[in-house]
Design an enzyme around this catalytic site. Structure first.
Site, PDB file in Angstrom:
ATOM      1  N   SER A   1       0.676  -1.102   0.027  1.00 33.89           N
ATOM      2  CA  SER A   1      -0.030  -0.027   0.104  1.00 33.89           C
ATOM      3  C   SER A   1       0.909   1.171   0.071  1.00 33.89           C
ATOM      4  CB  SER A   1      -0.876  -0.004   1.209  1.00 33.89           C
ATOM      5  OG  SER A   1      -0.357   0.077   2.403  1.00 33.89           O
TER       6      SER A   1
ATOM      7  N   TYR B   1      -2.870   0.607  -3.040  1.00 27.85           N
ATOM      8  CA  TYR B   1      -4.097   1.005  -2.387  1.00 27.85           C
ATOM      9  C   TYR B   1      -3.727   1.932  -1.232  1.00 27.85           C
ATOM     10  CZ  TYR B   1      -2.890  -2.726   0.866  1.00 27.85           C
ATOM     11  OH  TYR B   1      -2.540  -3.488   1.872  1.00 27.85           O
TER      12      TYR B   1
END
Length: 115
Positions: free
Chosen positions: A25, A58
């Site tokens: 991430s 993400y």
């Protein structure tokens, strides 16, 4: 017809950390996330101005001023690199023609200077 269009952008953020041992991430300052209309776990594309890398990951919430690439993405950046963080949305062509993305400009400390 549907098209992919820019929905959000954090422009020229500075990478503050790169944590290879995290699961994955990008950690983004929660205030910047809110200003850019980014959601936790939302897919984003990272564009590294320094080395030309482009990759997807993400979002997770971070502390004030934090822009940290985690996991495998940590190998794609260096601390101090300038990155552009973008998210796209799928919408009907007619709506896309009228849509305006949210663009957040930041300084070298990842403080919002213009929205």
């Amino acid at each position: 017809m549907r098209v992919e269009i820019l929905s959000s952008k954090i422009h020229r953020a500075t990478v503050t950390d790169a944590n290879l041992n995290y699961v994955g991430s990008i950690t983004i300052d929660e205030e910047l996330m809110r200003a850019a209309n980014l959601l936790e776990n939302q897919k984003v594309e990272i564009l590294d101005v320094n080395n030309g890398e482009r990759f997807a990951t993400y979002v997770i919430k971070g502390k004030k001023g934090e822009i940290c690439l985690n996991g495998a993405a940590a190998r794609k950046v260096c601390i101090g690199d300038i990155v552009i963080i973008v998210a796209y949305a799928s919408m009907k062509f007619k709506k896309a023609k009228k849509f305006s993305p949210t663009i957040v400009h930041v300084n070298a400390k990842n403080e919002m200077i213009k929205k």
